[in-house]
Design a protein around this motif. Sequence first.
Motif, short mmCIF file in Angstrom:
data_model
loop_
_atom_site.label_atom_id
_atom_site.label_comp_id
_atom_site.label_asym_id
_atom_site.label_seq_id
_atom_site.Cartn_x
_atom_site.Cartn_y
_atom_site.Cartn_z
N GLY A 1 -2.74 -2.36 -2.82
CA GLY A 1 -4.03 -2.00 -2.23
C GLY A 1 -4.25 -0.50 -2.26
O GLY A 1 -3.44 0.24 -1.70
N PHE A 2 -5.30 -0.06 -2.93
CA PHE A 2 -5.66 1.36 -2.95
C PHE A 2 -6.88 1.56 -2.08
O PHE A 2 -7.95 1.02 -2.35
CB PHE A 2 -5.95 1.80 -4.40
CG PHE A 2 -6.45 3.22 -4.49
CD1 PHE A 2 -5.54 4.28 -4.51
CD2 PHE A 2 -7.81 3.51 -4.55
CE1 PHE A 2 -6.00 5.59 -4.58
CE2 PHE A 2 -8.27 4.82 -4.62
CZ PHE A 2 -7.36 5.87 -4.64
N THR B 1 0.89 -1.17 0.00
CA THR B 1 0.00 0.00 0.00
C THR B 1 0.93 1.22 0.00
O THR B 1 2.12 1.10 0.25
CB THR B 1 -0.92 0.08 1.24
OG1 THR B 1 -0.11 0.22 2.40
CG2 THR B 1 -1.81 -1.12 1.36
N ALA B 2 0.36 2.38 -0.28
CA ALA B 2 1.18 3.60 -0.31
C ALA B 2 0.35 4.77 0.18
O ALA B 2 -0.84 4.88 -0.13
CB ALA B 2 1.67 3.88 -1.73
N SER B 3 0.98 5.64 0.95
CA SER B 3 0.31 6.84 1.45
C SER B 3 0.18 7.85 0.31
O SER B 3 0.75 7.66 -0.75
CB SER B 3 1.17 7.40 2.58
OG SER B 3 0.61 8.55 3.11
N ASP C 1 -5.28 7.08 4.47
CA ASP C 1 -6.14 6.03 3.92
C ASP C 1 -5.48 4.65 3.81
O ASP C 1 -6.16 3.66 3.65
CB ASP C 1 -6.61 6.42 2.51
CG ASP C 1 -7.46 7.68 2.52
OD1 ASP C 1 -8.04 7.98 3.57
OD2 ASP C 1 -7.54 8.34 1.48
N ASN C 2 -4.16 4.61 3.81
CA ASN C 2 -3.50 3.37 3.39
C ASN C 2 -2.57 2.73 4.41
O ASN C 2 -1.97 1.71 4.13
CB ASN C 2 -2.72 3.64 2.10
CG ASN C 2 -3.66 4.06 0.99
OD1 ASN C 2 -4.33 3.23 0.40
ND2 ASN C 2 -3.76 5.36 0.75
N LEU C 3 -2.46 3.34 5.57
CA LEU C 3 -1.50 2.84 6.56
C LEU C 3 -2.02 1.62 7.32
O LEU C 3 -1.25 0.73 7.69
CB LEU C 3 -1.17 3.99 7.53
CG LEU C 3 -0.26 3.68 8.72
CD1 LEU C 3 1.07 3.11 8.26
CD2 LEU C 3 -0.03 4.93 9.56
N LYS C 4 -3.35 1.59 7.54
CA LYS C 4 -3.93 0.58 8.43
C LYS C 4 -3.53 -0.87 8.08
O LYS C 4 -3.13 -1.64 8.95
CB LYS C 4 -5.45 0.73 8.45
CG LYS C 4 -6.07 0.32 9.73
CD LYS C 4 -7.48 0.86 9.84
CE LYS C 4 -8.24 0.05 10.86
NZ LYS C 4 -9.48 -0.52 10.37
N LEU D 1 -0.88 9.48 -2.68
CA LEU D 1 -0.32 9.15 -4.01
C LEU D 1 0.26 10.35 -4.75
O LEU D 1 1.14 10.19 -5.58
CB LEU D 1 -1.40 8.52 -4.89
CG LEU D 1 -1.82 7.10 -4.54
CD1 LEU D 1 -2.63 6.51 -5.69
CD2 LEU D 1 -0.65 6.21 -4.21
N THR D 2 -0.23 11.55 -4.46
CA THR D 2 0.33 12.71 -5.16
C THR D 2 1.80 12.88 -4.75
O THR D 2 2.66 13.13 -5.59
CB THR D 2 -0.44 14.01 -4.83
OG1 THR D 2 -0.35 14.23 -3.43
CG2 THR D 2 -1.89 13.91 -5.22
N TRP D 3 2.07 12.72 -3.46
CA TRP D 3 3.44 12.89 -2.96
C TRP D 3 4.33 11.73 -3.42
O TRP D 3 5.46 11.94 -3.86
CB TRP D 3 3.42 12.97 -1.41
CG TRP D 3 4.73 13.32 -0.80
CD1 TRP D 3 5.59 14.30 -1.24
CD2 TRP D 3 5.34 12.73 0.34
NE1 TRP D 3 6.71 14.33 -0.41
CE2 TRP D 3 6.57 13.39 0.56
CE3 TRP D 3 4.97 11.71 1.23
CZ2 TRP D 3 7.43 13.06 1.62
CZ3 TRP D 3 5.82 11.40 2.29
CH2 TRP D 3 7.03 12.06 2.46
N MET D 4 3.76 10.51 -3.33
CA MET D 4 4.58 9.33 -3.63
C MET D 4 4.77 9.11 -5.12
O MET D 4 5.87 8.89 -5.59
CB MET D 4 3.90 8.06 -3.10
CG MET D 4 3.59 8.08 -1.66
SD MET D 4 5.12 8.20 -0.78
CE MET D 4 4.51 8.60 0.82
N MET D 5 3.64 9.09 -5.83
CA MET D 5 3.66 8.54 -7.18
C MET D 5 3.63 9.60 -8.28
O MET D 5 3.66 9.26 -9.45
CB MET D 5 2.50 7.55 -7.36
CG MET D 5 2.54 6.40 -6.37
SD MET D 5 4.03 5.36 -6.56
CE MET D 5 3.73 4.17 -5.24
#
Length: 411
Positions: free
Chosen positions: A221-222, A162-164, A229-232, A166-170
């Motif tokens: 997982g999105f 998963t990734a936190s 939204d994605n850390l859990k 998406l604008t920052w990461m991807m």
Amino acid sequence: ATDITWWHGMGGRNGEVINEISQQFNAAQDACHLTPISKGTYEEALSSGIAAFRSGEQPNILQVFDAGAATIIAAKGATIAAEDLITGAGEEFNRENFIAGVRNFYADSDGKFIGMPFNSSAPIMYFNTEAFEKAGVQPPKTWEEFEEVAPKLKEAGYLPMTASQLTWMMVENFKSRNNQQFATNNNGYDATQGTEIIVNDENQVMMFEKLKAWADDGLYGFYGAGWADNLKPFEEGKAAMWIGSSGSFGGLQKSADFDFGAGFMPYWDSIEGAGTQSFIGGAALFAMAGKPEEQNTCTAQFFSFLTSPETQVYWHKNTGYVPITEAAYEMAKGEGYYDEQPVAEVGIQQLMLETGEWSKGYRLGFYPQIRTVMEREFNRIFSGETEVKAAFDTIQQEGNALLARFAKTAN
Ligand SMILES: O=P(O)(O)OC[C@H](O)CO
């Protein structure tokens, strides 16, 4: 004592540590008393700060995240350059004391610090050690390696990634890690007028086509495009990897009940020149204008206190944000901290990777609003409402309209 206030956008463990360092500042001297106030998220802190400035009720210090840098720097008369404030108060200041990666992001074109770098971060890849052991694979360094190991992680019973945010990461850090141009006019640094983002190019579209395909195959997982939204699934031990902020390390140490490690955020081996450093993430502190001189002196003293090696190391150890000065980094190393906690060094090492032509940073007005457009389109991509290329064409078009509007206000 002279009272000063600090509005920030942090919660959870990081918000607690802000309170701790404020108390340490108050205990270290008698002349100034600092009150930190959480205004919610980074976005909320920025909009509250700007609204308060307009009505003459601004705090002394406002925390502004990377995405808001251009907006606050261009807000005429709203801030006093941190460097002027500090030297004007008779405090020592030397740009060269800061690690190279943080020197440009909040500085003007002459390198003068407008914002005071504070909580600097890198997007890194956290991994669940047991998941990789069970799958019998190594954490990936590239996205090609991810494609090899992800099916094995899935077979071992894990959601591979998963990734936190998406604008920052991807997007932003897809650009920096792969040394891809993000905007015209030298990523926006050379001029505001006429600056346009570049996001509907072949490589950026490829990254999201891959993400969508991985999501469809159960390899990624999105759960939403936003921060939390994605850390859990990672915290619950269900996801093998989470791409998140180095500044989440302090919180993860408390919330994740399993062994985890970290490595650099993957890049594409297939992109020539990729593997460069990431953009500096996190936020800086801005001294708001219109305050009495004795308050400005206290703000300057607090900025000096914040950059002392002792305060930096305390902040670094308790949150995971990187040490922003060479002296603080050396102090943490000298104490053997990274032998005990190798995860804590990954962010700063990633920021110190090779500097590429396009990895130094970006300066884009109304960028928080552009991120909102991206988030809307990303939600549409993963729900199957739009194709990746069409989504990025929309982002390009709406993003450039926002940039053009910003250029008018900055005139
Ligand atoms: O979560 P942070 O504080 O590392 O910030 C990440 C991004 O740079 C904010 O835009």
